[in-house]
Design an enzyme around this catalytic site. Sequence first.
Site, PDB file in Angstrom:
ATOM      1  N   THR A  93      -6.086   5.596   0.751  1.00 15.23           N
ATOM      2  CA  THR A  93      -4.789   5.154   1.257  1.00 15.23           C
ATOM      3  C   THR A  93      -3.923   6.396   1.404  1.00 15.23           C
ATOM      4  OG1 THR A  93      -4.928   2.971   0.234  1.00 15.23           O
ATOM      5  CG2 THR A  93      -2.740   3.764   0.818  1.00 15.23           C
ATOM      6  N   LYS A 168      -2.276  -1.178   5.798  1.00 11.72           N
ATOM      7  CA  LYS A 168      -2.283  -1.080   4.338  1.00 11.72           C
ATOM      8  C   LYS A 168      -0.885  -0.782   3.799  1.00 11.72           C
ATOM      9  CE  LYS A 168      -3.678  -0.578   0.071  1.00 11.72           C
ATOM     10  NZ  LYS A 168      -4.628   0.436  -0.392  1.00 11.72           N
ATOM     11  N   LYS A 243       3.039   5.226  -5.108  1.00  9.69           N
ATOM     12  CA  LYS A 243       2.495   6.052  -4.019  1.00  9.69           C
ATOM     13  C   LYS A 243       2.550   5.294  -2.690  1.00  9.69           C
ATOM     14  CE  LYS A 243      -1.960   7.441  -2.146  1.00  9.69           C
ATOM     15  NZ  LYS A 243      -3.415   7.380  -2.325  1.00  9.69           N
TER      16      LYS A 243
END
Length: 293
Positions: A93, A168, A243
């Site tokens: 990611t 995502k 994050k």
Amino acid sequence: MARIGFIGLGNMGGPMAANLVKAGHEVLGFDLAAPVLKAAEESGVKPASHASQAVKEAAVVITMLPQGKHVLTAWTDILQSTAQGTLVIDCSTIDVESSRRAHEMAKAAGCLSLDAPVSGGTGGASAGTLTFMAGGSEEAFAQARPILEAMGKKIVHCGEAGAGQAAKICNNMILGISMVGVCEAFALAEKLGLSHQALFDVASTSSGQCWSINTYCPVPGPVPTSPANNDYKPGFAAALMLKDLRLSQEAALASGASTPLGAQAAQLYAIFEKLGNGGRDFSAIIEMFREKA
């Protein structure tokens, strides 16, 4: 069955590579951490001494790394050892811009590429039930699909290069926001004398229902499999949620999108991490709301 090079065998990559072995693929793996590489070897992954050895003669290469800079460094290295036509898949990611740069590097090397970040956490990685959000050409997606199906139960082609990362980031911004709302509601219910079970029974079957309640309830009891029943061991660590929320805010700034709730969720998780909770499950943020109250 395919010969697969797998770079990055940590909490997510390790079980994903193990599932590829179970599916009958020959998997050569590399990780900078020796204990991680040893654990992967015990699951059937053949250890490599360096990344280039893992990908040499591989038909498919998969990377699962912490940040965009790590992916770009790794791809710079491995693309020198892969043959033209090799399919390179990044399941990390990372930011959309780094992902698109990786695609450009692969194209220049004559390789097919896919960004395919995952959702489902370590439990989904072990069980082989991950959701993959893929970005790249139709040809790359078609070749990747049977490989991804060995590690996940839902494979979605979201669009061209970087689209998987975009999906995502958006998905996890929703998740971060919804978990904050759910935790606030349960903290309020406690102050009002309402039991966890009572709120769950109402909210999980009415307009408040969402994944953060129905599947990942942040209080012990109502959902026995949620991390709340295991002292908030992840699961999905708060540091990883932070994050992803920061990635969403970087993308919002770059694109001119307005995401005030995403920004607020990022600030709350930044405080939670600063208090020493980065390694705990992200649903443990309910404790911070109780303390503030």
